[in-house]
Scaffold this motif. Structure first.
Motif, PDB file in Angstrom:
ATOM      1  N   GLN A   1     -32.857  64.193  18.930  1.00  0.00           N
ATOM      2  CA  GLN A   1     -32.527  64.102  20.359  1.00  0.00           C
ATOM      3  C   GLN A   1     -33.766  64.351  21.213  1.00  0.00           C
ATOM      4  O   GLN A   1     -34.072  63.580  22.129  1.00  0.00           O
ATOM      5  CB  GLN A   1     -31.435  65.116  20.695  1.00  0.00           C
ATOM      6  N   TRP A   2     -34.488  65.430  20.933  1.00  0.00           N
ATOM      7  CA  TRP A   2     -35.675  65.759  21.722  1.00  0.00           C
ATOM      8  C   TRP A   2     -36.735  64.666  21.618  1.00  0.00           C
ATOM      9  O   TRP A   2     -37.346  64.307  22.618  1.00  0.00           O
ATOM     10  CB  TRP A   2     -36.265  67.077  21.264  1.00  0.00           C
ATOM     11  N   ALA A   3     -36.954  64.150  20.414  1.00  0.00           N
ATOM     12  CA  ALA A   3     -37.961  63.088  20.239  1.00  0.00           C
ATOM     13  C   ALA A   3     -37.556  61.846  21.030  1.00  0.00           C
ATOM     14  O   ALA A   3     -38.409  61.197  21.655  1.00  0.00           O
ATOM     15  CB  ALA A   3     -38.136  62.766  18.759  1.00  0.00           C
ATOM     16  N   HIS A   4     -36.272  61.526  21.016  1.00  0.00           N
ATOM     17  CA  HIS A   4     -35.781  60.379  21.802  1.00  0.00           C
ATOM     18  C   HIS A   4     -35.964  60.635  23.289  1.00  0.00           C
ATOM     19  O   HIS A   4     -36.465  59.764  24.017  1.00  0.00           O
ATOM     20  CB  HIS A   4     -34.309  60.128  21.469  1.00  0.00           C
ATOM     21  N   GLU A   5     -35.586  61.787  23.748  1.00  0.00           N
ATOM     22  CA  GLU A   5     -35.649  62.124  25.180  1.00  0.00           C
ATOM     23  C   GLU A   5     -37.084  62.121  25.722  1.00  0.00           C
ATOM     24  O   GLU A   5     -37.306  61.798  26.881  1.00  0.00           O
ATOM     25  CB  GLU A   5     -35.031  63.507  25.431  1.00  0.00           C
ATOM     26  N   THR A   6     -38.038  62.521  24.888  1.00  0.00           N
ATOM     27  CA  THR A   6     -39.408  62.735  25.359  1.00  0.00           C
ATOM     28  C   THR A   6     -40.386  61.639  24.959  1.00  0.00           C
ATOM     29  O   THR A   6     -41.588  61.773  25.216  1.00  0.00           O
ATOM     30  CB  THR A   6     -39.958  64.063  24.808  1.00  0.00           C
ATOM     31  N   GLY A   7     -39.905  60.569  24.331  1.00  0.00           N
ATOM     32  CA  GLY A   7     -40.831  59.554  23.847  1.00  0.00           C
ATOM     33  C   GLY A   7     -41.768  60.125  22.803  1.00  0.00           C
ATOM     34  O   GLY A   7     -42.983  60.000  22.908  1.00  0.00           O
ATOM     35  N   GLU A   8     -41.181  60.789  21.821  1.00  0.00           N
ATOM     36  CA  GLU A   8     -41.941  61.455  20.751  1.00  0.00           C
ATOM     37  C   GLU A   8     -42.838  62.561  21.310  1.00  0.00           C
ATOM     38  O   GLU A   8     -44.006  62.698  20.930  1.00  0.00           O
ATOM     39  CB  GLU A   8     -42.744  60.451  19.924  1.00  0.00           C
ATOM     40  N   PHE A   9     -42.300  63.321  22.237  1.00  0.00           N
ATOM     41  CA  PHE A   9     -42.957  64.516  22.783  1.00  0.00           C
ATOM     42  C   PHE A   9     -44.198  64.189  23.623  1.00  0.00           C
ATOM     43  O   PHE A   9     -45.149  64.965  23.649  1.00  0.00           O
ATOM     44  CB  PHE A   9     -43.294  65.512  21.655  1.00  0.00           C
ATOM     45  N   THR A  10     -44.143  63.066  24.332  1.00  0.00           N
ATOM     46  CA  THR A  10     -45.292  62.649  25.147  1.00  0.00           C
ATOM     47  C   THR A  10     -44.985  62.538  26.639  1.00  0.00           C
ATOM     48  O   THR A  10     -45.906  62.301  27.419  1.00  0.00           O
ATOM     49  CB  THR A  10     -45.829  61.287  24.674  1.00  0.00           C
ATOM     50  N   SER A  11     -43.749  62.696  27.042  1.00  0.00           N
ATOM     51  CA  SER A  11     -43.405  62.513  28.452  1.00  0.00           C
ATOM     52  C   SER A  11     -44.032  63.594  29.328  1.00  0.00           C
ATOM     53  O   SER A  11     -44.351  64.695  28.869  1.00  0.00           O
ATOM     54  CB  SER A  11     -41.888  62.522  28.650  1.00  0.00           C
ATOM     55  N   GLU A  12     -44.174  63.285  30.586  1.00  0.00           N
ATOM     56  CA  GLU A  12     -44.707  64.250  31.545  1.00  0.00           C
ATOM     57  C   GLU A  12     -43.804  65.474  31.635  1.00  0.00           C
ATOM     58  O   GLU A  12     -44.281  66.613  31.691  1.00  0.00           O
ATOM     59  CB  GLU A  12     -44.847  63.610  32.929  1.00  0.00           C
ATOM     60  N   LEU A  13     -42.489  65.253  31.651  1.00  0.00           N
ATOM     61  CA  LEU A  13     -41.536  66.362  31.729  1.00  0.00           C
ATOM     62  C   LEU A  13     -41.721  67.305  30.534  1.00  0.00           C
ATOM     63  O   LEU A  13     -41.653  68.520  30.674  1.00  0.00           O
ATOM     64  CB  LEU A  13     -40.111  65.828  31.792  1.00  0.00           C
ATOM     65  N   CYS A  14     -41.981  66.738  29.390  1.00  0.00           N
ATOM     66  CA  CYS A  14     -42.236  67.535  28.186  1.00  0.00           C
ATOM     67  C   CYS A  14     -43.569  68.257  28.289  1.00  0.00           C
ATOM     68  O   CYS A  14     -43.636  69.488  28.174  1.00  0.00           O
ATOM     69  CB  CYS A  14     -42.214  66.618  26.966  1.00  0.00           C
ATOM     70  N   MET A  15     -44.621  67.518  28.491  1.00  0.00           N
ATOM     71  CA  MET A  15     -45.976  68.073  28.401  1.00  0.00           C
ATOM     72  C   MET A  15     -46.308  69.063  29.520  1.00  0.00           C
ATOM     73  O   MET A  15     -46.971  70.061  29.280  1.00  0.00           O
ATOM     74  CB  MET A  15     -47.006  66.945  28.389  1.00  0.00           C
ATOM     75  N   GLN A  16     -45.846  68.791  30.723  1.00  0.00           N
ATOM     76  CA  GLN A  16     -46.214  69.650  31.848  1.00  0.00           C
ATOM     77  C   GLN A  16     -45.191  70.733  32.167  1.00  0.00           C
ATOM     78  O   GLN A  16     -45.544  71.775  32.719  1.00  0.00           O
ATOM     79  CB  GLN A  16     -46.468  68.807  33.095  1.00  0.00           C
ATOM     80  N   TYR A  17     -43.923  70.471  31.828  1.00  0.00           N
ATOM     81  CA  TYR A  17     -42.861  71.378  32.267  1.00  0.00           C
ATOM     82  C   TYR A  17     -42.053  71.976  31.117  1.00  0.00           C
ATOM     83  O   TYR A  17     -41.072  72.664  31.358  1.00  0.00           O
ATOM     84  CB  TYR A  17     -41.947  70.667  33.260  1.00  0.00           C
ATOM     85  N   HIS A  18     -42.436  71.666  29.884  1.00  0.00           N
ATOM     86  CA  HIS A  18     -41.787  72.225  28.691  1.00  0.00           C
ATOM     87  C   HIS A  18     -40.292  71.918  28.636  1.00  0.00           C
ATOM     88  O   HIS A  18     -39.524  72.693  28.083  1.00  0.00           O
ATOM     89  CB  HIS A  18     -42.023  73.742  28.598  1.00  0.00           C
ATOM     90  N   ASN A  19     -39.887  70.793  29.207  1.00  0.00           N
ATOM     91  CA  ASN A  19     -38.479  70.389  29.228  1.00  0.00           C
ATOM     92  C   ASN A  19     -38.320  69.226  28.249  1.00  0.00           C
ATOM     93  O   ASN A  19     -38.785  68.127  28.509  1.00  0.00           O
ATOM     94  CB  ASN A  19     -38.081  69.991  30.652  1.00  0.00           C
ATOM     95  N   LEU A  20     -37.669  69.489  27.130  1.00  0.00           N
ATOM     96  CA  LEU A  20     -37.557  68.503  26.049  1.00  0.00           C
ATOM     97  C   LEU A  20     -36.307  67.639  26.135  1.00  0.00           C
ATOM     98  O   LEU A  20     -36.134  66.748  25.299  1.00  0.00           O
ATOM     99  CB  LEU A  20     -37.574  69.218  24.691  1.00  0.00           C
TER     100      LEU A  20
END
Length: 134
Positions: free
Chosen positions: A28-47
């Motif tokens: 789920q997290w990998a799908h949501e974040t584009g394999e952990f590369t999205s801005e929301l993931c990288m800058q805001y720790h929201n997976l």
């Protein structure tokens, strides 16, 4: 596989409790974040695109909510494990596989994407990272 995020998925699954599996959360997290590369993931720790009603600098584009910001990925994993308990009434604790887990999330309003697309994305990650279908 990103072992760091897999370890965090294990922690979230442990907090959520049986039968929730780390592999489902990781997919789920990998799908949501584009394999952990999205801005929301990288800058805001929201997976997972988790939102709040309190306004901040992160408005969600499709509603009256704002994305949550977390201090760390560890804090997110802890929160997410507890957050999944909110989907008990949607059948998340009756899940026997990834599809059941995703359907429970959809029934609870977790995501606005089509069920078909979300299932395809999470299943693709699961197949690539864990070898096969669940």
């Amino acid at each position: 596989m990103n072992t760091y995020f897999y370890e965090l998925a294990k922690r979230a699954a442990e907090i959520a409790g049986e039968p929730i599996k780390a592999e489902w959360i990781y997919s789920q997290w990998a799908h949501e974040t584009g394999e952990f590369t999205s801005e929301l993931c990288m800058q805001y720790h929201n997976l997972g695109g988790l939102c709040q009603t309190t306004p901040n600098d992160l408005p969600q584009p499709d509603g009256d909510l704002w994305y949550m910001e977390f201090d760390s990925f560890e804090a997110y994993a802890e929160y997410f494990g507890r957050y999944l308990r909110l989907y008990d009434e949607n059948g998340i604790y009756n899940s026997q596989n990834l599809a059941d887990y995703v359907v429970a999330l959809k029934n609870g309003g977790y995501f606005g994407d089509s069920l078909e697309n979300y299932l395809a994305g999470t299943h693709a990650v699961y197949a690539a990272e864990f070898g096969g279908t669940d």
